[in-house]
Design a protein around this motif. Structure first.
Motif, PDB file in Angstrom:
ATOM      1  N   ALA A  65       0.846  -1.191  -0.041  1.00 32.39           N
ATOM      2  CA  ALA A  65      -0.162   0.175  -0.113  1.00 32.39           C
ATOM      3  C   ALA A  65       0.779   1.275   0.012  1.00 32.39           C
ATOM      4  CB  ALA A  65      -0.968  -0.057   1.229  1.00 32.39           C
ATOM      5  N   SER A  92       1.731   4.620   2.100  1.00 32.84           N
ATOM      6  CA  SER A  92       1.348   5.483   3.093  1.00 32.84           C
ATOM      7  C   SER A  92       0.801   6.849   2.820  1.00 32.84           C
ATOM      8  CB  SER A  92       2.757   5.571   3.982  1.00 32.84           C
ATOM      9  OG  SER A  92       3.720   6.570   3.293  1.00 32.84           O
ATOM     10  N   HIS A 104       3.001  -5.463   4.022  1.00 36.09           N
ATOM     11  CA  HIS A 104       2.455  -6.054   5.150  1.00 36.09           C
ATOM     12  C   HIS A 104       2.042  -7.673   4.908  1.00 36.09           C
ATOM     13  CE1 HIS A 104       0.053  -6.727   8.749  1.00 36.09           C
ATOM     14  NE2 HIS A 104      -0.865  -7.229   8.445  1.00 36.09           N
ATOM     15  N   ALA A 164      -4.632  -5.095   9.872  1.00 38.34           N
ATOM     16  CA  ALA A 164      -4.286  -4.025   8.750  1.00 38.34           C
ATOM     17  C   ALA A 164      -4.539  -4.492   7.384  1.00 38.34           C
ATOM     18  CB  ALA A 164      -3.028  -3.123   9.144  1.00 38.34           C
ATOM     19  N   SER A 165      -4.813  -5.898   7.184  1.00 37.31           N
ATOM     20  CA  SER A 165      -4.774  -6.516   5.939  1.00 37.31           C
ATOM     21  C   SER A 165      -5.804  -5.811   5.090  1.00 37.31           C
ATOM     22  CB  SER A 165      -5.080  -7.867   5.999  1.00 37.31           C
ATOM     23  OG  SER A 165      -6.472  -8.278   6.627  1.00 37.31           O
ATOM     24  N   GLU A 198      -6.313  -2.712   4.292  1.00 41.04           N
ATOM     25  CA  GLU A 198      -5.448  -1.559   3.720  1.00 41.04           C
ATOM     26  C   GLU A 198      -4.515  -2.010   2.426  1.00 41.04           C
ATOM     27  OE1 GLU A 198      -3.965   0.743   6.907  1.00 41.04           O
ATOM     28  OE2 GLU A 198      -5.609   0.326   8.340  1.00 41.04           O
ATOM     29  N   PHE A 199      -4.224  -3.234   2.441  1.00 37.78           N
ATOM     30  CA  PHE A 199      -2.937  -3.497   1.683  1.00 37.78           C
ATOM     31  C   PHE A 199      -3.967  -4.400   0.260  1.00 37.78           C
ATOM     32  CE2 PHE A 199      -1.232  -2.553   5.434  1.00 37.78           C
ATOM     33  CZ  PHE A 199       0.156  -2.071   5.104  1.00 37.78           C
ATOM     34  N   THR A 200      -3.073  -4.085  -0.843  1.00 37.83           N
ATOM     35  CA  THR A 200      -3.342  -4.901  -2.208  1.00 37.83           C
ATOM     36  C   THR A 200      -2.451  -6.120  -2.102  1.00 37.83           C
ATOM     37  OG1 THR A 200      -3.929  -2.887  -3.190  1.00 37.83           O
ATOM     38  CG2 THR A 200      -3.534  -4.863  -4.529  1.00 37.83           C
TER      39      THR A 200
END
Length: 156
Positions: free
Chosen positions: A120, A122, A130, A145-146, A148-150
């Motif tokens: 991702a 920031s 992550h 937090a998963s 928020e990530f691709t």
């Protein structure tokens, strides 16, 4: 309740699981500092992790249901062990060693799982990464937090 009091109240099997998590977390933290990630991943993902079921359809459905419940129970226990050690350790264990430790613990117990690597941006525009671990559709480690990530890579 103090950490020591909580430890004393745990079942011996939980204490052994926590000790296993600690050893694996420390091992993977050192490995990540010394070895290329691809080599570590080849080391932990080789071989068969799945549980074999019988060929009869009814028995297979029953076995898959029991396996699913057993896998969910083991995943919860592994999540507890990895999280407890990560929270209470003087050493910081970030997401990657946590995912590797949980993945290894589940493989040793023949529970199929998937480790996911995602990226991702920031708020400042930097690329951040992550890693999380899931069993089926449930996230075991790193789920906070998963979303928020691709995901860009998965290992099973």
């Amino acid at each position: 309740m103090t950490v020591l009091a909580k430890i004393i109240r745990r079942h011996p099997a939980d204490l052994l699981l926590a000790a296993e998590a600690f050893v694996l977390l420390a091992f993977f933290r050192v490995c990540l500092a010394l070895l290329p990630v691809r080599r570590i991943l080849r080391m932990v993902t080789r071989g068969d992790a799945g549980v074999e079921n019988g060929s009869d359809a009814a028995a297979k459905d029953t076995a898959e249901s029991a396996d699913s419940q057993h896998a969910a129970s083991l995943a919860r226990r592994v999540r507890w062990a990895v999280s407890a050690i990560s929270r209470n350790s003087a050493v910081e264990f970030v997401c990657f060693p946590q995912a590797l430790a949980g993945y290894t613990m589940l493989r040793w117990r023949r529970v199929p799982s998937t480790m996911v690597y995602g990226v991702a941006r920031s708020p400042g525009g930097d690329l951040i990464a992550h890693t999380w671990l899931s069993v089926g559709d449930r996230i075991v480690v790193g789920g906070e937090a998963s979303g928020e990530f691709t995901p860009i890579e998965r290992w099973t």
